[in-house]
Design a protein around this motif. Structure first.
Motif, short mmCIF file in Angstrom:
data_model
loop_
_atom_site.label_atom_id
_atom_site.label_comp_id
_atom_site.label_asym_id
_atom_site.label_seq_id
_atom_site.Cartn_x
_atom_site.Cartn_y
_atom_site.Cartn_z
N ARG A 136 9.87 -30.74 51.96
CA ARG A 136 9.80 -31.69 53.07
C ARG A 136 8.39 -32.27 53.13
NH1 ARG A 136 10.31 -30.44 59.59
NH2 ARG A 136 9.78 -32.57 60.27
N LEU A 137 8.29 -33.58 53.29
CA LEU A 137 6.99 -34.24 53.34
C LEU A 137 6.48 -34.33 54.77
CD1 LEU A 137 7.58 -37.28 50.95
CD2 LEU A 137 6.83 -34.96 50.38
N THR A 138 5.17 -34.19 54.91
CA THR A 138 4.52 -34.38 56.20
C THR A 138 3.32 -35.32 56.10
OG1 THR A 138 3.18 -32.39 55.86
CG2 THR A 138 5.24 -32.13 57.10
N ASP A 139 2.78 -35.50 54.90
CA ASP A 139 1.61 -36.35 54.69
C ASP A 139 2.05 -37.81 54.52
OD1 ASP A 139 -1.42 -36.46 53.86
OD2 ASP A 139 -0.33 -37.60 52.33
N HIS A 170 5.94 -45.86 61.73
CA HIS A 170 5.84 -45.95 63.18
C HIS A 170 6.69 -44.86 63.84
CE1 HIS A 170 5.71 -47.68 67.22
NE2 HIS A 170 7.03 -47.60 67.24
N ARG A 171 7.89 -44.66 63.33
CA ARG A 171 8.77 -43.64 63.92
C ARG A 171 8.22 -42.24 63.70
NH1 ARG A 171 15.26 -43.22 62.83
NH2 ARG A 171 15.65 -41.29 64.00
N LEU A 172 7.67 -41.97 62.52
CA LEU A 172 7.11 -40.65 62.26
C LEU A 172 5.91 -40.37 63.15
CD1 LEU A 172 7.31 -40.56 58.35
CD2 LEU A 172 8.63 -39.16 59.95
N ARG A 173 5.15 -41.41 63.47
CA ARG A 173 3.96 -41.22 64.30
C ARG A 173 4.29 -41.08 65.78
NH1 ARG A 173 1.13 -46.37 61.34
NH2 ARG A 173 0.34 -45.30 59.47
N THR A 174 5.42 -41.63 66.20
CA THR A 174 5.71 -41.70 67.64
C THR A 174 6.88 -40.82 68.08
OG1 THR A 174 7.13 -43.64 67.28
CG2 THR A 174 4.81 -44.04 67.82
N ALA A 175 7.63 -40.26 67.15
CA ALA A 175 8.78 -39.43 67.51
C ALA A 175 8.91 -38.28 66.52
CB ALA A 175 10.06 -40.26 67.52
N ASP A 176 9.47 -37.20 66.98
CA ASP A 176 9.67 -36.03 66.13
C ASP A 176 11.17 -35.84 65.90
OD1 ASP A 176 9.19 -33.75 64.66
OD2 ASP A 176 9.08 -32.44 66.42
N ASP A 177 11.80 -36.85 65.29
CA ASP A 177 13.26 -36.82 65.17
C ASP A 177 13.74 -37.19 63.78
OD1 ASP A 177 12.61 -39.49 65.15
OD2 ASP A 177 14.08 -40.09 66.65
N MET A 178 12.87 -37.02 62.77
CA MET A 178 13.25 -37.43 61.43
C MET A 178 12.46 -36.60 60.41
SD MET A 178 13.24 -41.28 59.85
CE MET A 178 11.57 -41.59 60.42
N GLU A 179 13.14 -36.20 59.35
CA GLU A 179 12.50 -35.42 58.29
C GLU A 179 12.64 -36.17 56.97
OE1 GLU A 179 13.83 -31.12 60.26
OE2 GLU A 179 14.31 -31.57 58.16
N MET A 180 11.59 -36.12 56.17
CA MET A 180 11.56 -36.78 54.86
C MET A 180 11.56 -35.70 53.77
SD MET A 180 11.33 -39.74 56.32
CE MET A 180 10.88 -41.01 55.13
N TRP A 181 12.52 -35.77 52.87
CA TRP A 181 12.68 -34.76 51.83
C TRP A 181 12.66 -35.40 50.45
CZ3 TRP A 181 13.42 -29.42 52.48
CH2 TRP A 181 13.53 -28.99 53.81
N VAL A 182 12.07 -34.71 49.48
CA VAL A 182 12.02 -35.23 48.12
C VAL A 182 12.26 -34.12 47.11
CG1 VAL A 182 10.41 -37.11 48.68
CG2 VAL A 182 9.51 -34.89 47.91
N ALA A 183 12.71 -34.53 45.93
CA ALA A 183 12.72 -33.68 44.75
C ALA A 183 11.70 -34.26 43.78
CB ALA A 183 14.11 -33.64 44.12
N GLU A 184 10.89 -33.38 43.21
CA GLU A 184 9.83 -33.82 42.30
C GLU A 184 9.92 -33.10 40.96
OE1 GLU A 184 6.01 -34.70 45.07
OE2 GLU A 184 6.88 -32.69 45.31
N GLU A 185 9.45 -33.79 39.95
CA GLU A 185 9.36 -33.19 38.61
C GLU A 185 8.11 -33.75 37.94
OE1 GLU A 185 12.29 -32.09 34.92
OE2 GLU A 185 12.52 -34.08 35.82
N GLY A 186 7.25 -32.88 37.52
CA GLY A 186 6.02 -33.31 36.86
C GLY A 186 5.15 -34.19 37.74
N GLY A 187 5.18 -33.94 39.05
CA GLY A 187 4.38 -34.73 39.98
C GLY A 187 5.00 -36.06 40.37
#
Length: 278
Positions: A136-139, A170-187
């Motif tokens: 899960r991403l936060t940055d 804007h939504r990530l900065r103003t509300a805590d109602d969404m999560e961002m998820w990724v799959a990574e390989e080799g960066g």
């Protein structure tokens, strides 16, 4: 696990996920009869509703045409609005809606399947392809990388990609109602998607699923979806919903989700809307 009843799922979808539940990050909302007219950053309008019945009774071609004309007049009076989306559903009683939207200058976009199912069906402990990790991403810098990857996969125009990124941040900065998820390989981000738990409901939405073409067929998207489903369950959500393209629909169907309807967005663009140049 009891097999879910499609009619019950559709009823829950209509009662819990439509109208106000669809506009958590809107800058403003205005009611027009059964419609809710929302505005967003980037000059975007969005029209939603539970049904098109009015105080006079069930929807008719005349009443539907009046709603379309009234909604468009509302946005035309707002010089900052460049684009408006009217989100239709295939199961609605909406006589003459397509014709009224087209006559008003809206253009139909690609239809998607409305999928619903028990989150437990997706929350599997799957083996990942060697070298692939899920997190899960936060940055914000990571989120921008994720959004750039999705826009590339979806072949978004540069102006649309920039507007979407502005709205997400804007939504990530103003509300805590969404999560961002990724799959990574080799960066490199090779698959990505959002989780949106809907407050006050039994649902969490999985949105924006995108996998780079060269990484499809490796089970990565399914594993990413499983991670989001586990997060939804941890937050007390039972049902997962998604508007799915033909890429993701078969994956969700194999996991037991059910197609309960279709959704087709219709988009109107102001004369002030400037297409991206290449």
């Amino acid at each position: 696990m009891t097999e879910p009843d499609p009619a019950s799922l559709l009823e829950a979808y209509d009662s819990q996920l439509r109208r106000d539940a669809e506009v958590p990050s809107a800058l403003s909302t205005t009611a027009l009869g059964p419609l809710l007219l929302a505005t967003y950053l980037g000059g975007r309008g969005f029209i939603t509703y539970r049904d098109l019945a009015t105080d006079e009774g069930p929807a008719t071609e005349e009443s539907v045409r009046g709603l379309v004309e009234g909604a468009l007049a509302h946005y035309r009076a707002m010089p900052e609005i460049l684009q408006v989306e009217w989100k239709t559903r295939g199961h609605d009683h909406a006589p003459g809606l397509h014709e009224a939207l087209v006559a008003a200058g809206f253009e139909a976009q690609e239809s998607e399947s409305v999928m619903i199912g028990d989150a437990a069906l997706l929350a599997l402990d799957l083996d990942l392809a060697q070298g692939v990790t899920i997190r899960r991403l936060t940055d914000e810098d990571d989120v921008l990388r994720m959004l750039a990857m999705q826009s590339e996969v979806f072949d978004d125009a540069p102006d649309e990609a920039a507007s979407h990124a502005e709205q997400i941040l804007h939504r990530l900065r103003t509300a805590d109602d969404m999560e961002m998820w990724v799959a990574e390989e080799g960066g490199e981000i090779v698959s990505a998607g959002r989780l949106e738990p809907v407050e006050g409901t039994d649902f969490a939405g999985i949105w924006g699923g995108a996998t780079r073409p060269e990484h499809r067929g490796r089970g990565i998207y399914r594993a990413l979806t499983a991670a989001r489903a586990r997060s939804a369950i941890a937050q007390g959500k039972r049902w997962v919903n998604s508007d799915s393209t033909e890429f993701s629909r078969p994956i969700l169907e194999r996991s037991g989700l059910i197609k309960v309807s279709t959704t087709t967005p219709y988009v109107w663009k102001s004369a002030r809307h400037t297409p991206a140049t290449t």
